[in-house]
Scaffold this motif. Structure first.
Motif: not given
Lengths: 908, 613
Positions: B237, B321, B511-512, B523
């Protein structure tokens, strides 16, 4: 990617053809004169194969193929009218008709409807299928356009046109279950959508579903169509006036080189109501000085009175006590005759036109640096295949909408866009970068750009060396204009300046497009020369996709300058200071000419107050409304001994006249307009109206004779021949060539010359291009404690200058009919002013009431007003500080204050 | 006579069943953007076709519900119709004899609730809500909206480099995605109406196998803008954001806590799935844009080398990110024993090149996702004697890709499904000796539509083992960023749709660390949106177009073809090492798959509105 043309052999309906493989089956058939019916197809815009009317049978293929989007292939054997094909087309028509309300008798498109035409052709009068789509209400609140869903065949032509041609993207598809709807923004909320009411969608509609309201008043077959040129901005859109009886009822776009079939709301809906307006002047008027009233007079009375008064002034005070203003909306031929009248019959060079207040800085500036004061490249050239557009002080989406549409298309296709403008204009939303600079700081901005270009080693050394002069001097000046210093002057981020400079300089093809944001300053000419400085420094002149491109404001303001309605120039910018030129004109016109340069229009008013000018002939201008510092203008007009007006309407200025002459509009005469790209285009007579109005050229000729100058009677065509004989740059231009369909951009030197699309190729008109060393000078009037805000002025999309033309179209007035002032949220909050509140706006020159529009469009401490509206005329406030070269007033910067009204005043 | 009739009836039923397979296929391939009421009506019609005709509510009632539903669908109904329809559906639900009528009415009542706004839009505005309308299936299902038909057409014309740059216009990780993308693009591929979805990921792999991504020149950057953006986290990401911002001319500094870039692509995904040297091709290309500076071994956050305050001071914008880097743990007895590891730690070590030796050890992996499969298959490659995956629900409930589960089984992993962790046994030294699990039974579906699992009341099961790997999810390391709108429960950043962190001007996240552990393409999609919004926030609308002309479509080939699947190396061989397992397509295979693409960007809705779908 350049692909080489390969020819393939195909057979259509038994005819063997050899065609390029880049063609579709439809194109190949059309080229061979074989007709394939189409319905949803619009070349390059809507080639989606949706309606399936264009299907053909191709040997060895199981399915029918849509010819509009299937390319030819070697050996194809195609049947366009096989049994299978015809049956399928009939089914298509049956399906479409099932949900199409067949009420052709009441439909404005009857006779032009593609669905009707094809149904007739395939002998279908009624669908064999049952209809069951919901009946949805029409959208008709928009004053110009209506959408009838029950007539819509969902062909997508309108949607594609809005997205791909107008580049506006306001037409979308909606759904109701499994059916598609067109989300036409013409309903109750039409004013708040982004729809510009340009009507290009309606022009694309094959049925009566999306239709201009104007189209309801006639049927095809009842009308004639006259190809002419739009009388609004200087884009020079080509269109047909649709005439029923002796009445213009509609406008239809033509595929002109500058508009490519597009029109804007003004052109399509605002360009003929005024012609038939009941307010038109119908006979000459003479003011009765005892009553102060105008009284009807005969032409003889009026013209004799003018001739005697003007001759009297001339005799008593000399010819330079007379002056004439040309009309920048009238054809070249009219303007030529007016300046000839002033020079030959009045005997003075006191002739000018309203370019003085818009682009005189361009004419002067570019003539000084490049040798020719006009747009260097065609519109199409700078919006079709370019890498970057540098747009300075120009809001084409509103002031030159069809250029705006083409810029939007260019940006959509990937061109970078740099907007340099103190306001958030529509295009700044699409710009890679927007330099929201302080009004009046263009020279500093340009010098900063050049500082960066030099520092980064991006100067086109070869170009500068071989084609220009004055570089070293300019280099010394711009040395001081570091990004940081410029940022401080312009109120911008120095990073933005650096980026803009690099982006512009490094782009392969990058035009500068500018407008009145550059010219209308007390340093306007230097602003203009700064534009050419930038372009020359990076070698972006005399090349395709580049150049310095002023967008001229009025339909024929380019022509007004070209035709010599300038105090120092004969037609074609031939200089009064050149004895050979004077000799040529003296010989041709058979009269000894006054050698003294004339007075600029903006200086005429001061001269009138000082009694140096006593007699004035104004052709189609309304300086009381349009010129800066209204009170000053009124005083000047009152000071004149004799004022003559030749106009269509009783204007504010006309109130001061001694004699008013009724002229004719562009729809009642023959002639030519020169658009912003120097393209000379025809204006054609569409109607002959009742009344005693005369051709303006006839008025001038008559008056010239009555004043003692023997001017033979000439038609418009003959006048153009005289122009061509005396003006080298128009040498090859004639009505005959234009009527044959040639499109000519001056310089066009002789009858074989094809015209000059791009100027300064290989060599500047001036010889060497000149870098003018301009220093930044602040605006003449800066905000102070008493008048703390800067005010700029400009146009809105829906109106054109004084609204003499657009104000006669009710829909335009409904969309935008009143004075307003844009101000920043911060300033409004400080003053306790809400959006939509009435406010008092004052400058040192006057006070008006207007309505506040509060937001972020303008920066804090800055305001903006349109100058169209009499219920709060911005030009009461503007400053007549004049540029030293072009004598253009500083419309774009003056100091004002905005005050909250008391509750009583609010209600009043 | 009698017997013959049965046979005939069966034959008809078989034919109908086979025919229904096509129906199922059609339903499964339902394109995105279809009006849910249109779907409901079709559902209702097919339900009514099943009525046996005995009872009034089902036989006559469903017909009336269908009529009213059609009125609503077409925008002709008012509220009264709607109310009558709901009343009738309730009556059918109350009185139906069997499931045919009951469930048909039940579904109607569910849809009325689920799509209430759409029903109201049809009734009150006589139109669908604005978001209804078909889109190109693959593009709209791709979280990064990659122009899939475009690059397939380019591959079909052997313009592999152009294909890679077209992918990079929306996703700068063509290689990584070629190997491991979960390819949501294939889920609704229109080709599935005819035969089966185009193997889109396989074609992408073919493209990057023809020419390495770092051998394809990236588009030229815009001139320098003078603006600086900090990116915290050098995973997919963060690097995506870096790539686009760099193309737009912004200076980007990527702060990466680890010694190498790539994030979970490098430290979470084993080499046999995504070879590190191939990942480097994408990263090299991203960095080759030229405006990106990378600071490795530099952690950001409270008490780290660089604080967020510093970044906010020194940079024009910040993109967080950081991913989800710590393994979740369950509170079972013995979890602290020696030999219990989190999946991310184990895979992270392998990513760093520290491959453990599990010779002579038995390994239990807890979890049913892709990470669990990565652990299990890695454990095999670390020479474990036995590897058992323990999962609470059934194999079909596992979130891991079926191909990953299949691959694991082939390599000798044993699945122990319907078993929940109970405790971990340790020996006297505190080393793991066994994993004890409780057998589960599958139970009522939850509201989210997942089957629940409960104690099956069967005996406990003890699996002897020396290593336990917990692969039951990951958390983000949120402590260093706590004051930046971190949701205390989910431990993820709270952001607006634009990826801007709530309550902050210049801080963005994606993202995550925002979604929780998800796919790489999600992501990447977030990274692209962040780059566009950061550019907007900085006051620009920069373009980063690389002008690639996409080939005109060929005629739609509607013959039915089987799908070209990617094959793996033999399990016997591949389990011995970490070398990539998947074989690429041959030229012939690739061209056949390319030829199957129906070019929905050209045929159907993809061409309307100037192609802005």
């Amino acid at each position: 990617m350049e692909t080489t043309k390969t020819l393939v052999t195909i057979t259509i309906d038994g005819v063997q053809l050899s065609v390029p493989d880049s063609l579709t089956i439809l194109e190949a058939a059309q080229n061979a004169g074989i007709r394939i019916p189409t319905l949803c197809y619009l070349k390059d815009v809507n080639e989606i194969g949706a309606c399936k009317m264009c299907v053909v049978e191709v040997e060895d293929k199981d399915n029918l193929v849509t010819s509009c989007n299937t390319k030819v292939k070697e050996g194809m054997v195609i049947s366009t009218m096989s049994e299978k094909v015809v049956k399928s087309r009939k089914q298509v028509l049956n399906l479409l008709l099932a949900n199409h309300d067949v009420r052709c008798f009441s439909c404005g498109k009857s006779g032009e409807c593609k669905l009707q035409e094809l149904s007739d052709e395939y002998e279908i009068t009624q669908s064999c299928y049952k209809a069951d789509a919901a009946k949805l209400p029409a959208k008709k609140e928009n004053p110009f356009l209506t959408y009838y869903p029950e007539l819509c065949i969902n062909c997508q032509r309108c949607v594609s046109t809005c997205n791909k041609r107008a580049g506006n993207g306001v037409l979308h598809n909606g759904k109701i279950g499994t059916r598609t709807l067109i989300d036409a923004p013409f309903g109750e909320d039409w004013k708040v959508t982004d729809c510009e009411s340009c009507g290009n969608c309606a022009a694309a509609c094959p049925t009566g579903a999306l239709i201009a309201k104007n189209h309801k008043h006639y049927r095809a077959g009842q009308v004639k169509k006259v190809l002419t040129t739009c009388p609004h901005c200087a884009t020079g859109c080509q269109y047909y006036l649709v005439v029923k009886g002796n009445q213009i009822v509609d406008v239809e776009p033509a595929n002109g080189p500058s508009n490519k079939g597009l029109l804007c709301v003004k052109g399509r809906f605002g360009s003929f109501n005024f012609v038939h307006s009941p307010e038109r002047l119908k006979y000459p008027l003479i003011k009765n000085h005892e009553t102060g009233e105008f009284e009807r007079a005969t032409w003889d009375e009026a013209l004799d009175l003018i001739a005697s008064k003007f001759n009297e002034i001339k005799k008593q005070y000399g010819p330079d006590a007379l002056a004439g203003f040309a009309c920048s909306r009238s054809p070249n031929e009219d303007i030529y005759m007016l300046q000839k009248m002033v020079r030959c019959a009045f005997g003075t060079n006191n002739v000018d036109n309203c370019a003085r207040v818009c682009h005189s800085a361009t004419v002067a500036g570019l003539a000084m640096t490049l040798g020719s004061g006009a747009m260097t490249n065609p519109i199409s050239d700078i919006t079709t295949d370019v890498d970057c557009i540098l747009l300075v002080g120009s809001n084409p989406e509103e002031a030159h909408p069809v250029v705006g549409m083409q810029i939007r298309q260019a940006v959509e296709k990937g061109a970078r866009l740099i907007v340099v403008d103190p306001r958030d204009i529509g295009l700044s939303k699409r710009a890679d970068i927007h330099l929201k600079l302080k009004p009046g700081t263009n020279v500093a901005f340009a010098n900063g750009m050049m500082h960066v270009i030099i520092k980064e080693g991006l100067v086109d050394e070869e170009f500068v060396k071989t084609r220009t002069e004055g570089f070293e001097e300019l280099k010394k000046i711009v040395e001081e204009y570091t990004p940081e210093r410029v940022a401080e002057i312009c109120h911008i981020d120095p990073d933005h300046l650096r980026e803009a400079a690099l982006m512009y300089a490094k782009a392969k093809k990058a035009p500068i497009i500018y407008c009145l944001g550059v010219t209308e300053h007390s340093t306007g000419t230097e602003g203009v020369m700064s534009m050419s400085n930038m372009a020359m420094m990076v070698g972006k002149l005399g090349k395709s996709g580049c150049g310095v491109n002023p967008l001229r404001g009025q339909n024929n303001v380019q022509g007004a300058c070209d035709m010599g309605a300038l105090p120092g120039d004969f037609p074609g910018y031939q200089k009064l200071t050149n004895p050979e030129v004077v000799a040529k004109f003296e010989k041709a016109w058979g009269v000894e000419l006054n050698k003294k340069p004339g007075t600029h229009a903006t200086d005429v008013f001061g001269a009138a107050i000082r009694k140096e000018i006593r007699g004035l002939f104004i052709f189609g201008e309304d300086p009381v409304v349009t010129d800066a510092d209204q009170n000053h203008i009124r005083k000047a007009l009152e000071s004149l001994d004799f004022l003559v007006l030749d106009d269509l309407f009783m204007t504010e200025t006309a109130q001061y006249a001694d004699v008013i002459l009724p002229g004719t509009s562009y729809a009642e005469k023959e002639g030519t307009f020169s658009n912003t790209e120097r393209r000379v285009q025809r204006v054609r007579k569409a109607v002959q109206l009742e009344g005693e109005m005369r051709l303006d050229t006839d008025i001038f000729i008559d008056l010239m004779n009555r004043m003692g100058y023997p001017q033979p009677q000439l038609t418009s065509e003959e006048i153009m021949d005289e122009i061509a004989s005396l003006t080298p740059s128009f040498g090859g231009i004639s009505h005959r060539r234009l009527d044959k369909g040639e499109t000519l951009q001056w310089p066009c030197l002789d009858k074989k010359h094809p015209g000059t699309p791009i100027m300064h190729v290989g060599k500047f008109a001036r010889g060497l291009g000149w870098f003018y060393p301009a220093e930044y000078v602040p605006s003449a009037e800066l905000p102070d404690e008493e008048y703390p805000l800067i005010m700029m002025t400009g146009r809105v999309l829906y109106h054109y200058n004084t609204r003499a033309m657009t104000g006669k179209t009710p829909g335009l007035m409904e969309r935008e009919g009143h004075s307003f002032i844009e101000m920043n949220t911060e300033d409004a909050a400080r003053l306790g002013i809400e959006n939509g509140e009435k406010v008092r706006v004052s400058s040192r020159r006057g006070t008006i009431i207007s309505t506040a529009r509060v937001g972020e469009k303008v920066s804090p401490k800055e305001t903006w007003m349109p100058f169209h509206f009499p219920d709060g005329n911005a030009n009461v406030l503007t400053n007549a500080a004049l540029d030293k070269y072009a004598r253009i007033p500083e419309y774009k910067v003056c100091a004002i204050k905005v005050e909250k009204l008391s509750p009583e005043e609010q209600n009043a | 006579m009698y017997k013959e009739k049965v046979l005939q009836t069966n034959e008809m039923n078989q034919k109908t069943a086979k025919f229904l397979d096509k129906f199922v296929k059609r339903v499964k391939a339902n394109p995105p953007g279809v009006c849910p009421i249109a779907v409901q009506l079709a559902f209702l019609q097919s339900s009514r076709s099943q009525t046996c005709g005995k009872c009034v509510p089902c036989r006559d009632g469903l017909e009336q519900v269908e009529n009213m539903m059609r009125e609503i669908l077409e925008g002709k109904a008012d509220m009264e119709t709607f109310d009558n329809m709901v009343d009738l559906a309730k009556m059918i639900q109350d009185t139906a004899d069997c499931a045919i009528g009951y469930e048909a009415a039940n579904i109607v009542l569910q849809s009325v609730e689920l799509f209430h706004d759409e029903y109201m839009s049809h009734i009150k505005d006589h139109r669908c809500q604005a978001e209804i309308g078909q889109k190109v299936p693959c593009i709209s299902h791709c979280p990064a909206n990659v122009d899939i038909p475009g690059y397939i057409a380019l591959i079909g014309e052997h313009r592999y480099a152009d294909a890679i740059n077209l992918i990079r216009h929306d996703n700068p990780f063509p290689t990584a995605c070629a190997f491991i993308c979960e390819h949501p693009c294939e889920a609704k591929c229109r080709r599935d109406l005819l035969d089966s979805p185009v193997n889109i990921r396989g074609l992408k792999k073919f493209a990057v196998d023809q020419v390495a991504a770092d051998q394809v020149k990236v588009p030229p950057c815009n001139v320098a803008t003078g603006k600086k953006v900090a990116i915290v986290g050098g995973g997919p990401s963060g690097l995506t954001t870096a790539y686009y911002l760099s193309l737009m001319g912004h200076k980007v500094v990527v702060f990466e806590e680890r010694a190498q870039l790539g994030g979970m692509l490098r430290f979470g995904i084993p080499n046999y799935r995504l070879p590190k040297d191939r990942l480097d091709e994408d990263i090299n290309a991203v960095l080759s844009t030229g405006n990106i500076e990378v600071r490795l071994n530099t952690a950001v956050g409270k008490g780290k080398e660089v604080t967020m305050e510093q970044l906010m001071d020194e940079y024009n914008a910040v993109y967080i990110a950081i991913g989800a880097q710590t393994g979740k743990s369950v509170k079972v007895e013995g979890v602290e024993s020696n030999g219990v590891y989190s999946a991310v730690d184990m895979l992270g070590e392998i990513g760093r090149g520290n491959i453990p030796d599990y010779s002579g050890k038995r390994v239990v992996v807890v979890g049913g996702g892709n990470v669990a499969m990565d652990c299990a298959r890695s454990a095999i490659r670390c020479k474990a004697d036995e590897v058992t995956v323990i999962y609470r629900r059934r194999q079909i409930d596992m979130t891991a890709l079926p191909s990953e589960i299949q691959g694991a089984i082939e390599e000798g992993v044993e699945l122990l499904t319907l078993h929940a962790p109970l405790r971990i046994k340790a020996d006297e030294n505190g080393n793991v000796s066994a994993f004890v699990a409780q057998q589960q039974m599958i139970n009522l579906y939850t509201k989210q539509g997942q089957p629940g699992a409960i104690d099956a009341n069967k005996p406990e099961l003890e699996v002897p083992c020396e290593v336990v790997l917990m692969a039951i999810g990951q958390d983000i390391v949120s402590e260093p960023f706590e004051e930046f709108s971190v949701n205390p429960r989910r431990k993820t950043f709270e952001t607006e749709n634009t990826t801007r962190v709530k309550g902050y001007d210049k801080v963005f996240a994606g993202g995550d660390c925002v979604f929780g552990p998800a796919t790489v393409i999600k992501a990447i999609g977030a990274g692209k949106i962040a780059a566009l919004n950061i550019d907007e926030y900085l006051g620009y609308h920069h373009k980063y177009l690389d002008d690639i002309d996409i080939p005109e479509p060929k005629e739609n080939n509607r013959n039915h073809y089987g799908r070209v699947h990617l094959t793996d190396r033999s399990a016997r061989e591949r389990k011995k090492n970490f070398e990539p397992v998947e074989n690429g397509m041959s030229y012939d295979e690739a061209m056949q798959e390319c030829g199957k693409c129906l070019r929905c960007d050209h045929f159907g809705c993809g061409v309307v509105e100037g192609g802005r779908v």
